[in-house]
Design an enzyme around this catalytic site. Structure first.
Site, PDB file in Angstrom:
ATOM      1  N   HIS A  45      57.277  29.956  79.130  1.00  0.00           N
ATOM      2  CA  HIS A  45      56.450  29.693  77.954  1.00  0.00           C
ATOM      3  C   HIS A  45      55.098  30.371  78.098  1.00  0.00           C
ATOM      4  O   HIS A  45      54.734  30.822  79.172  1.00  0.00           O
ATOM      5  CB  HIS A  45      56.255  28.186  77.726  1.00  0.00           C
ATOM      6  CG  HIS A  45      55.466  27.509  78.796  1.00  0.00           C
ATOM      7  ND1 HIS A  45      56.054  26.852  79.856  1.00  0.00           N
ATOM      8  CD2 HIS A  45      54.130  27.374  78.989  1.00  0.00           C
ATOM      9  CE1 HIS A  45      55.124  26.345  80.637  1.00  0.00           C
ATOM     10  NE2 HIS A  45      53.939  26.656  80.146  1.00  0.00           N
ATOM     11  N   GLU A  89      53.589  26.869  74.173  1.00  0.00           N
ATOM     12  CA  GLU A  89      53.017  25.568  74.517  1.00  0.00           C
ATOM     13  C   GLU A  89      51.632  25.462  73.887  1.00  0.00           C
ATOM     14  O   GLU A  89      50.758  26.293  74.149  1.00  0.00           O
ATOM     15  CB  GLU A  89      52.895  25.448  76.036  1.00  0.00           C
ATOM     16  CG  GLU A  89      52.177  24.212  76.509  1.00  0.00           C
ATOM     17  CD  GLU A  89      51.917  24.235  78.006  1.00  0.00           C
ATOM     18  OE1 GLU A  89      50.875  23.709  78.413  1.00  0.00           O
ATOM     19  OE2 GLU A  89      52.737  24.783  78.769  1.00  0.00           O
ATOM     20  N   HIS A 129      47.241  38.625  73.222  1.00  0.00           N
ATOM     21  CA  HIS A 129      47.918  38.206  72.001  1.00  0.00           C
ATOM     22  C   HIS A 129      49.401  38.005  72.290  1.00  0.00           C
ATOM     23  O   HIS A 129      49.919  38.466  73.298  1.00  0.00           O
ATOM     24  CB  HIS A 129      47.714  39.224  70.868  1.00  0.00           C
ATOM     25  CG  HIS A 129      48.389  40.540  71.120  1.00  0.00           C
ATOM     26  ND1 HIS A 129      47.781  41.566  71.798  1.00  0.00           N
ATOM     27  CD2 HIS A 129      49.631  40.980  70.804  1.00  0.00           C
ATOM     28  CE1 HIS A 129      48.620  42.589  71.874  1.00  0.00           C
ATOM     29  NE2 HIS A 129      49.752  42.259  71.292  1.00  0.00           N
ATOM     30  N   GLU A 186      50.675  39.262  66.914  1.00  0.00           N
ATOM     31  CA  GLU A 186      51.145  40.552  66.416  1.00  0.00           C
ATOM     32  C   GLU A 186      52.509  40.359  65.747  1.00  0.00           C
ATOM     33  O   GLU A 186      53.390  39.700  66.286  1.00  0.00           O
ATOM     34  CB  GLU A 186      51.278  41.525  67.581  1.00  0.00           C
ATOM     35  CG  GLU A 186      51.720  42.919  67.161  1.00  0.00           C
ATOM     36  CD  GLU A 186      51.815  43.868  68.349  1.00  0.00           C
ATOM     37  OE1 GLU A 186      52.178  45.032  68.110  1.00  0.00           O
ATOM     38  OE2 GLU A 186      51.529  43.460  69.490  1.00  0.00           O
TER      39      GLU A 186
END
Length: 122
Positions: A7, A56, A75, A117
């Site tokens: 994650h 998360e 990002h 993005e």
């Protein structure tokens, strides 16, 4: 030894606002939630219902101001099967913060200022 992604974490100031944004903008759904016994934090894992990778979101009770991201250039990227429809939806939501037509991508901004993005499926 082999490592695999589990994650990514983003700390959020207003958990409900963030959950609403990620559901509306990207279709992410809650996979599981964990609350501290003393109420000091809540962690919510969001999934895309396709890949095992999770996002998360961590909410900290004692954070009394929005996060300062500074020069954070990190990002997350999301592929989308219908790029034009996604662009129209994000434009309607008013969350597009940067477009790069030459590269065929754009970025949206979440309620805490994190950039995400959006790239077309190949």
């Amino acid at each position: 030894m082999k490592f695999t992604f589990a994650h990514n974490n983003l700390n959020v100031y207003d958990l409900q606002k963030s959950l609403n944004f990620y559901k509306e903008a990207l279709g992410l759904t809650v996979e599981r939630t964990s609350d501290a016994a003393d109420g000091s934090f809540t962690i919510v894992y969001l999934g895309d219902q396709t890949t095992p990778h999770l996002l998360e979101l961590t909410w900290l009770r004692d954070m009394n101001r929005p996060y300062e991201l500074g020069d954070n250039e990190i990002h997350l990227a999301f592929r989308v099967d219908d790029f034009d429809a996604a662009h129209a939806k994000h434009k309607e939501m008013g969350c597009i913060c940067f477009e790069n037509p030459e590269m065929g991508i754009y970025f949206i901004e979440d309620p805490d200022g994190y950039w995400l993005e959006i790239i077309p499926a190949k």
